[in-house]
Write an enzyme that holds these catalytic residues in place. Structure first.
Site, short mmCIF file in Angstrom:
data_model
loop_
_atom_site.label_atom_id
_atom_site.label_comp_id
_atom_site.label_asym_id
_atom_site.label_seq_id
_atom_site.Cartn_x
_atom_site.Cartn_y
_atom_site.Cartn_z
N HIS A 196 18.60 -10.11 24.25
CA HIS A 196 18.80 -9.89 23.13
C HIS A 196 19.77 -10.59 22.78
O HIS A 196 19.87 -11.18 21.17
CB HIS A 196 18.09 -8.72 22.12
CG HIS A 196 16.62 -8.48 21.33
ND1 HIS A 196 15.90 -8.27 22.27
CD2 HIS A 196 15.89 -9.39 20.66
CE1 HIS A 196 14.79 -8.27 21.86
NE2 HIS A 196 14.90 -9.10 21.00
N ARG A 303 15.15 -11.20 11.83
CA ARG A 303 14.91 -10.30 12.96
C ARG A 303 15.81 -9.32 12.06
O ARG A 303 16.98 -8.65 12.20
CB ARG A 303 15.29 -10.05 14.75
CG ARG A 303 14.44 -10.87 15.30
CD ARG A 303 15.59 -11.31 17.01
NE ARG A 303 14.22 -11.52 17.52
CZ ARG A 303 14.46 -12.70 18.18
NH1 ARG A 303 15.49 -13.99 16.83
NH2 ARG A 303 14.28 -13.23 19.09
N ARG A 471 12.70 -8.63 30.96
CA ARG A 471 13.89 -9.50 30.40
C ARG A 471 14.44 -9.20 30.40
O ARG A 471 15.92 -10.32 30.16
CB ARG A 471 13.27 -9.55 28.83
CG ARG A 471 13.00 -9.25 27.32
CD ARG A 471 12.24 -9.59 26.43
NE ARG A 471 13.08 -10.23 25.75
CZ ARG A 471 13.09 -10.04 23.99
NH1 ARG A 471 11.77 -9.94 24.15
NH2 ARG A 471 13.50 -10.85 23.50
N CYS A 508 8.24 -19.10 17.51
CA CYS A 508 8.72 -17.77 17.60
C CYS A 508 9.86 -17.65 18.34
O CYS A 508 10.55 -17.44 18.57
CB CYS A 508 8.87 -16.99 15.95
SG CYS A 508 7.81 -15.78 16.63
C1 PEP Z 1 9.75 -13.03 21.21
O1 PEP Z 1 9.12 -11.10 21.55
O2 PEP Z 1 9.31 -13.63 21.54
C2 PEP Z 1 10.12 -12.25 19.69
C3 PEP Z 1 9.68 -13.63 18.86
O3 PEP Z 1 10.58 -11.49 19.23
P1 PEP Z 1 12.09 -10.83 19.96
O4 PEP Z 1 12.55 -12.14 21.60
O5 PEP Z 1 12.81 -10.10 19.01
O6 PEP Z 1 11.57 -9.55 20.75
MG MG Z 2 9.66 -9.73 20.43
#
Ligand code: PEP
Ligand code: MG
Length: 576
Positions: A196, A303, A471, A508
């Site tokens: 993030h 978010r 991630r 998204c």
């Molecule tokens: C995703 O998981 O692709 C997303 C848009 O949400 P986040 O990155 O906040 O987990």
């Molecule tokens: Mg997500």
């Protein structure tokens, strides 16, 4: 000959500046400039804090009694003396006077200077003295925090304009503070490009490198470095010609960016006439205006976790004000508010949540909301109250099955009725959608679609869970592959389910902001994308110049195994 450290570019930008090594807890320290007439009060404040710190230790020593541990007594005595040592306290006061900065900030700077001197005299004795100084400083900081300055209104936030911050890792809350201080660039030892913090860096257009192992050991405080996000490299000990080369590149990027802006007013149609819609993702308050400036159709992903990153969690009224403010800025454009998706790297200080053994698979997203319904109720009520100020829709994160969605919808319905009973107006047609970001949701999408008004594909998590790669972990980020056939199959499935039931489907995740990857999405039938507003001009240009029919055919052939990945990418003119 320059020194080059390599890692992963979280953003493709370039930054030039001086290194500042971020120490633990440092961002919690307030930093601001003082008006001339506030300097004396600040000097008194730091002196009183040191007095109180000394008295506290004196008390402790007295209570230890004569015969208790001599070493501990000696240590505390040493800390007591250091607090009043001219090298620490007088020098801190000099900084307050000459730089007109607040006591906390001056103290941190003085500590850093002493540490740098100690580091040069690298021996065991000095390592212990370093610890003593840290202890003494943190005691004075604690006293300062308990009696904060009264003239807060006159504070000007500290600027990090020409500074590259180097840290072990950074959380989203740190990013928000660093952005306010206008940091030039960021380097972290850990963290993946889909973390993030990296997402925020892209959104805020702050050049950032992650996974630069040992950066804190190698890069010196104050040295000049060049950060190249494209090659994932940070260069120290560089010469003038290299610096000029990068300054020219920076200028070129600036020109290209401003050049791309002309696409924003063009119709959203591909070269062969297919319509598409581009939305913005927004986290921090000024991003809503950025979405508008980028001519986005609306906000496809807000978010809301970012409202919870401070020390205290916002209550219903504070949340309502935040949502309403966003709705007002958007002036009639739709706002998609995602309910809390806490967990993983987003664990706020203001909520007493525990980190499970595996946060990515733990009590996060909608699961958390359904188990702490007090929090969920507050949020839903706040959103529904804002729904009368403009078009708002609710997006549920991390869904895995029908039961969760039904339960959430039931609660939303109940709390909407509750508000109406209280005489509070709400929009009865507020749409409720779901994030398709777990393999379970994508595989069960034919059923889920019946319960959802719209769907949003979160490729960041979908790729993480489908390919089993964390991630946050830079060591496996090389496996992060949006073209993986398993990922494409699930996106395709979701798009088809949406089209068959006439439910809008948006992507998204970060791929939606990648000018190369979006042609792949186009080939999969995606027509709605939501991305950081900074990415919108380049994505729009890429789609305007794309041929949707050709992209579809290439993706079809790839899925049928008639062509390989290389052919697919060169056909789409895409590179990941
Ligand atoms: C995703 O998981 O692709 C997303 C848009 O949400 P986040 O990155 O906040 O987990
Ligand atoms: Mg997500």
């Amino acid at each position: 000959m320059s020194l080059v450290l390599t890692g992963i570019g979280a953003t493709s930008g370039i930054a030039v500046g001086r290194v500042h090594r971020l120490t633990a807890g440092e961002l919690a320290v307030p930093e601001y400039h003082l008006d001339a007439d506030a300097v004396d009060a600040e000097l008194e404040r730091v002196n009183r804090a040191a007095d109180r710190g000394q008295a506290f230790l004196g008390d402790l020593i007295e209570r230890m009694g004569e015969d208790s541990g001599g070493t501990a007594r000696e240590l505390l005595e040493a800390h007591r003396l250091i607090m009043r040592d001219p090298l620490l306290l007088d020098a801190t006061c000099d900084r307050i006077r000459s730089e007109r900065i607040n006591a906390e900030w001056a103290l941190v700077q003085q500590r850093e200077q002493l540490m740098a001197q100690f580091r040069r005299l690298d021996n065991e004795y000095m390592a212990l003295r370093r610890e003593d100084v840290e202890q003494a400083v943190s005691l004075i900081q604690r006293e300062l925090a308990e009696q904060p300055a009264t003239r807060v209104g006159a504070q000007v936030p500290h600027r990090l304009d020409r500074t590259i911050v180097v840290a072990l890792e950074l959380g989203p809350a740190d990013m928000a503070i660093l952005q306010q201080r206008r940091v030039a660039g960021l380097v972290t030892e850990h963290g993946g490009p889909m973390s993030h913090s990296a997402i925020l860096a892209r959104s805020l257009e702050i050049p950032m490198l992650v996974g630069i192992h040992h950066a804190l050991d190698i890069l010196e405080e104050g040295e000049s470095v060049i950060l190249d996000g494209h090659y994932g490299a940070v260069m120290a000990a560089h010469d003038e010609s290299l610096l000029r080369h990068y300054q020219d590149k920076q200028e070129l990027t600036r020109r290209r960016r401003s050049d791309l802006k002309r696409y924003l007013s063009r119709p959203s149609r591909t070269a062969d006439g297919e319509a598409f819609e581009l939305f913005g993702n927004a986290e921090l308050p000024d991003e809503f205006q950025r979405c508008r400036d980028a001519n986005a159709v609306g906000v496809g992903l807000m978010r809301t976790e970012y409202l919870f990153m401070d020390d205290t969690a916002p209550d219903e009224e504070q949340q309502h004000r935040a949502y309403r403010a966003a709705v007002k800025v958007l002036a009639g454009k739709p706002l998609t508010i995602r309910t809390l998706d806490l967990g993983g790297d987003k664990l706020p200080r203001g909520l007493a949540l525990t980190r499970g053994p595996n946060p990515a698979l733990g009590l996060r997203g909608l699961r958390l909301s359904l188990s702490v319904t007090k929090l969920f109720r507050q949020q839903i009520r706040a959103i529904l109250k804002a729904s009368v100020a403009g078009p708002v829709q609710i997006l549920l994160p991390m869904i895995t099955g029908l039961a969760e969605v039904r339960q959430a919808r039931g609660l939303i319905e109940r709390w909407g009725q509750e508000l109406r009973d209280e005489g509070v107006p709400v929009d009865p047609d507020t749409a409720v959608g779901g994030m398709i970001e777990t393999p379970a949701a994508a595989l069960a999408v034919d059923r889920l679609v019946e319960e959802l008004d719209f769907m949003s594909i979160g490729t960041n998590d979908l790729i993480q869970y489908v390919l089993a790669i964390d991630r946050e972990d830079e060591l496996v980020s090389y496996l992060y592959e949006p073209t993986h056939i398993a990922v494409l199959e699930l996106i395709d499935r979701t798009v088809r389910a949406g089209h068959s039931r006439n439910r809008p489907v948006t992507v998204c995740g970060e791929v939606a902001g990648d000018e190369k990857a979006v042609r792949l999405l186009l080939g999969l039938g995606v027509r709605r994308l939501s991305m950081p507003p900074a990415c919108l001009p380049a994505v729009k240009k890429s789609l305007i110049e794309a041929n949707a029919g050709r992209c579809r055919e290439l993706v079809r052939r790839y899925r049928a195994n008639e062509i390989g990945q290389r052919e697919l990418l060169s056909g789409l003119d895409a590179r990941f």
